[in-house]
Design a protein around this motif. Sequence first.
Motif, PDB file in Angstrom:
ATOM      1  N   GLY A   1       0.829  -1.200   0.000  1.00  0.00           N
ATOM      2  CA  GLY A   1       0.000   0.000   0.000  1.00  0.00           C
ATOM      3  C   GLY A   1       0.859   1.243   0.000  1.00  0.00           C
ATOM      4  O   GLY A   1       2.092   1.186   0.026  1.00  0.00           O
ATOM      5  N   LEU A   2       0.195   2.381  -0.050  1.00  0.00           N
ATOM      6  CA  LEU A   2       0.894   3.659  -0.087  1.00  0.00           C
ATOM      7  C   LEU A   2       0.352   4.568   1.007  1.00  0.00           C
ATOM      8  O   LEU A   2      -0.858   4.659   1.213  1.00  0.00           O
ATOM      9  CB  LEU A   2       0.710   4.337  -1.451  1.00  0.00           C
ATOM     10  N   ALA A   3       1.252   5.230   1.692  1.00  0.00           N
ATOM     11  CA  ALA A   3       0.828   6.149   2.741  1.00  0.00           C
ATOM     12  C   ALA A   3       0.145   7.359   2.115  1.00  0.00           C
ATOM     13  O   ALA A   3       0.615   7.914   1.117  1.00  0.00           O
ATOM     14  CB  ALA A   3       2.035   6.595   3.557  1.00  0.00           C
ATOM     15  N   GLU A   4      -0.965   7.763   2.687  1.00  0.00           N
ATOM     16  CA  GLU A   4      -1.688   8.940   2.216  1.00  0.00           C
ATOM     17  C   GLU A   4      -1.204  10.151   3.003  1.00  0.00           C
ATOM     18  O   GLU A   4      -1.789  10.537   4.019  1.00  0.00           O
ATOM     19  CB  GLU A   4      -3.196   8.738   2.367  1.00  0.00           C
ATOM     20  N   LEU A   5      -0.112  10.739   2.526  1.00  0.00           N
ATOM     21  CA  LEU A   5       0.469  11.901   3.185  1.00  0.00           C
ATOM     22  C   LEU A   5      -0.184  13.170   2.679  1.00  0.00           C
ATOM     23  O   LEU A   5      -0.562  13.250   1.496  1.00  0.00           O
ATOM     24  CB  LEU A   5       1.977  11.943   2.938  1.00  0.00           C
TER      25      LEU A   5
ATOM     26  N   GLU B   1      10.014   8.306  15.909  1.00  0.00           N
ATOM     27  CA  GLU B   1      10.449   7.273  14.958  1.00  0.00           C
ATOM     28  C   GLU B   1      11.069   7.897  13.721  1.00  0.00           C
ATOM     29  O   GLU B   1      12.130   7.479  13.254  1.00  0.00           O
ATOM     30  CB  GLU B   1       9.281   6.370  14.579  1.00  0.00           C
ATOM     31  N   THR B   2      10.400   8.905  13.155  1.00  0.00           N
ATOM     32  CA  THR B   2      10.943   9.580  11.970  1.00  0.00           C
ATOM     33  C   THR B   2      12.219  10.336  12.324  1.00  0.00           C
ATOM     34  O   THR B   2      13.208  10.295  11.582  1.00  0.00           O
ATOM     35  CB  THR B   2       9.908  10.539  11.371  1.00  0.00           C
ATOM     36  N   ALA B   3      12.213  11.019  13.445  1.00  0.00           N
ATOM     37  CA  ALA B   3      13.386  11.802  13.846  1.00  0.00           C
ATOM     38  C   ALA B   3      14.614  10.919  14.010  1.00  0.00           C
ATOM     39  O   ALA B   3      15.739  11.340  13.684  1.00  0.00           O
ATOM     40  CB  ALA B   3      13.092  12.547  15.147  1.00  0.00           C
ATOM     41  N   SER B   4      14.413   9.701  14.486  1.00  0.00           N
ATOM     42  CA  SER B   4      15.551   8.804  14.704  1.00  0.00           C
ATOM     43  C   SER B   4      16.238   8.424  13.406  1.00  0.00           C
ATOM     44  O   SER B   4      17.396   8.012  13.401  1.00  0.00           O
ATOM     45  CB  SER B   4      15.085   7.545  15.445  1.00  0.00           C
ATOM     46  N   ARG B   5      15.531   8.544  12.285  1.00  0.00           N
ATOM     47  CA  ARG B   5      16.103   8.175  10.988  1.00  0.00           C
ATOM     48  C   ARG B   5      16.771   9.353  10.289  1.00  0.00           C
ATOM     49  O   ARG B   5      17.374   9.184   9.235  1.00  0.00           O
ATOM     50  CB  ARG B   5      15.012   7.600  10.073  1.00  0.00           C
ATOM     51  N   LEU B   6      16.611  10.559  10.834  1.00  0.00           N
ATOM     52  CA  LEU B   6      17.088  11.753  10.142  1.00  0.00           C
ATOM     53  C   LEU B   6      18.261  12.387  10.877  1.00  0.00           C
ATOM     54  O   LEU B   6      18.309  12.428  12.110  1.00  0.00           O
ATOM     55  CB  LEU B   6      15.949  12.782  10.032  1.00  0.00           C
ATOM     56  N   HIS B   7      19.189  12.903  10.096  1.00  0.00           N
ATOM     57  CA  HIS B   7      20.308  13.650  10.667  1.00  0.00           C
ATOM     58  C   HIS B   7      19.795  15.028  11.094  1.00  0.00           C
ATOM     59  O   HIS B   7      18.945  15.617  10.400  1.00  0.00           O
ATOM     60  CB  HIS B   7      21.427  13.790   9.633  1.00  0.00           C
ATOM     61  N   PRO B   8      20.281  15.568  12.189  1.00  0.00           N
ATOM     62  CA  PRO B   8      19.792  16.872  12.660  1.00  0.00           C
ATOM     63  C   PRO B   8      19.952  18.017  11.671  1.00  0.00           C
ATOM     64  O   PRO B   8      19.308  19.062  11.828  1.00  0.00           O
ATOM     65  CB  PRO B   8      20.641  17.117  13.921  1.00  0.00           C
ATOM     66  N   SER B   9      20.779  17.834  10.639  1.00  0.00           N
ATOM     67  CA  SER B   9      20.954  18.891   9.636  1.00  0.00           C
ATOM     68  C   SER B   9      20.230  18.592   8.324  1.00  0.00           C
ATOM     69  O   SER B   9      20.385  19.326   7.347  1.00  0.00           O
ATOM     70  CB  SER B   9      22.440  19.107   9.359  1.00  0.00           C
TER      71      SER B   9
ATOM     72  N   ILE C   1       3.969  17.672   7.935  1.00  0.00           N
ATOM     73  CA  ILE C   1       2.918  16.651   7.995  1.00  0.00           C
ATOM     74  C   ILE C   1       2.217  16.694   9.351  1.00  0.00           C
ATOM     75  O   ILE C   1       0.982  16.631   9.436  1.00  0.00           O
ATOM     76  CB  ILE C   1       3.517  15.259   7.718  1.00  0.00           C
ATOM     77  N   VAL C   2       2.998  16.818  10.420  1.00  0.00           N
ATOM     78  CA  VAL C   2       2.390  16.881  11.757  1.00  0.00           C
ATOM     79  C   VAL C   2       1.502  18.113  11.883  1.00  0.00           C
ATOM     80  O   VAL C   2       0.372  18.044  12.401  1.00  0.00           O
ATOM     81  CB  VAL C   2       3.483  16.900  12.847  1.00  0.00           C
ATOM     82  N   ARG C   3       1.970  19.247  11.387  1.00  0.00           N
ATOM     83  CA  ARG C   3       1.213  20.491  11.538  1.00  0.00           C
ATOM     84  C   ARG C   3      -0.028  20.533  10.640  1.00  0.00           C
ATOM     85  O   ARG C   3      -1.040  21.132  11.015  1.00  0.00           O
ATOM     86  CB  ARG C   3       2.119  21.687  11.254  1.00  0.00           C
ATOM     87  N   VAL C   4       0.039  19.889   9.491  1.00  0.00           N
ATOM     88  CA  VAL C   4      -1.114  19.880   8.594  1.00  0.00           C
ATOM     89  C   VAL C   4      -2.160  18.877   9.056  1.00  0.00           C
ATOM     90  O   VAL C   4      -3.366  19.167   9.084  1.00  0.00           O
ATOM     91  CB  VAL C   4      -0.669  19.555   7.149  1.00  0.00           C
ATOM     92  N   SER C   5      -1.706  17.669   9.411  1.00  0.00           N
ATOM     93  CA  SER C   5      -2.647  16.579   9.686  1.00  0.00           C
ATOM     94  C   SER C   5      -2.889  16.315  11.171  1.00  0.00           C
ATOM     95  O   SER C   5      -3.869  15.666  11.538  1.00  0.00           O
ATOM     96  CB  SER C   5      -2.140  15.285   9.043  1.00  0.00           C
ATOM     97  N   GLY C   6      -1.973  16.795  12.014  1.00  0.00           N
ATOM     98  CA  GLY C   6      -2.085  16.478  13.424  1.00  0.00           C
ATOM     99  C   GLY C   6      -1.626  15.071  13.756  1.00  0.00           C
ATOM    100  O   GLY C   6      -1.794  14.597  14.884  1.00  0.00           O
TER     101      GLY C   6
ATOM    102  N   ILE D   1       2.595   6.360   7.517  1.00  0.00           N
ATOM    103  CA  ILE D   1       3.281   5.363   6.694  1.00  0.00           C
ATOM    104  C   ILE D   1       2.947   3.961   7.169  1.00  0.00           C
ATOM    105  O   ILE D   1       2.700   3.053   6.368  1.00  0.00           O
ATOM    106  CB  ILE D   1       4.802   5.608   6.720  1.00  0.00           C
ATOM    107  N   ALA D   2       2.885   3.766   8.486  1.00  0.00           N
ATOM    108  CA  ALA D   2       2.538   2.449   9.022  1.00  0.00           C
ATOM    109  C   ALA D   2       1.132   2.044   8.614  1.00  0.00           C
ATOM    110  O   ALA D   2       0.877   0.881   8.270  1.00  0.00           O
ATOM    111  CB  ALA D   2       2.663   2.459  10.541  1.00  0.00           C
TER     112      ALA D   2
END
Length: 315
Positions: A116-120, A153-161, A172-177, A184-185
């Motif tokens: 399936g595909l996440a509906e972002l 979970e997402t933050a753990s995969r991303l470099h701080p820069s 995504i958090v601010r638009v969808s809450g 994605i899950a």
Amino acid sequence: MNDPKLQPPAILLMGPTASGKTAVAMALAQRFPVELISVDSAQVFRDMNIGTAKPDAETLKAFPHRLIDLIRPDEAYSAARFRVDALAAMADVTARGNVPLLVGGTMLYFKALLEGLAELPQASPEIRASIDAQAAVRGWPAMHAELALLDPETASRLHPSDAQRIQRALEIVRVSGRSMSTLIAEGRNQRPPYAFLSLGLLPSRRSVLHEHIADRFDAMLKAGLEEEVAMLRAKYRLHATMPSMRCVGYRQIWEVLDGVAPRLEMRDRGIYATRQLAKRQITWLSNTLRPECFDCLEENVVARIVGRVATAING
């Protein structure tokens, strides 16, 4: 219908370019009640026949393929649309009492079908501008820390820069809450109600596959691939950045016709690009899709796959 034993069967046949998928599919179609569904992001385009290795008219008459020749070269297709089209085709095949056989090399399409595909949410220029303004004052590491509180979970995969991905995750958090990882899950919990038999063709010797790739590209050039690209440019309003013209082979010839690349390099550039495509496809197969694999270079590979399908279909 969660019990695989109660679900209708479906066969996935995947492999890199020039691995012999079509020959195996034809052999299966001759022996079993299967109907072919193409999983190829290039073969969806009409009038693009040579460079996509599309089955010829005689083959298509004997073995019809669904999801071929769907759109014009100046249009776009997507993994999301493929999933809708493939599921509709599979349902029709199953309703006719036959088994869907999905064959191709577009690994993202296979993944979209299975997971399936996440509906972002769509991008929001206003919110992005707000995030960028905050980052200009606080810095992206601080924005990453904020993301870690909202979507660990997402933050753990991303470099701080990693500004671009941090921005998108916060947006995504601010638009969808809701967090990106949650959306994605949820998208991954859309596995279709079929008992899938996933088969992969992989070469035991990469050098031999490279020889097959070179031979096939030479055959495409001899069959008129350059003339096909010239025809497409004359018939449609195309530009180099369109998905159709970014397809391997078409892109290299387009660059020659535009004078961007020398003609003497056209063959080598086309073969190199095809080898790189095959490398990416093999990586997808090995690391992400992980089908039951067969050596496409074995002399008896077709017989082995026929036997495996017979066991799966007949029990």
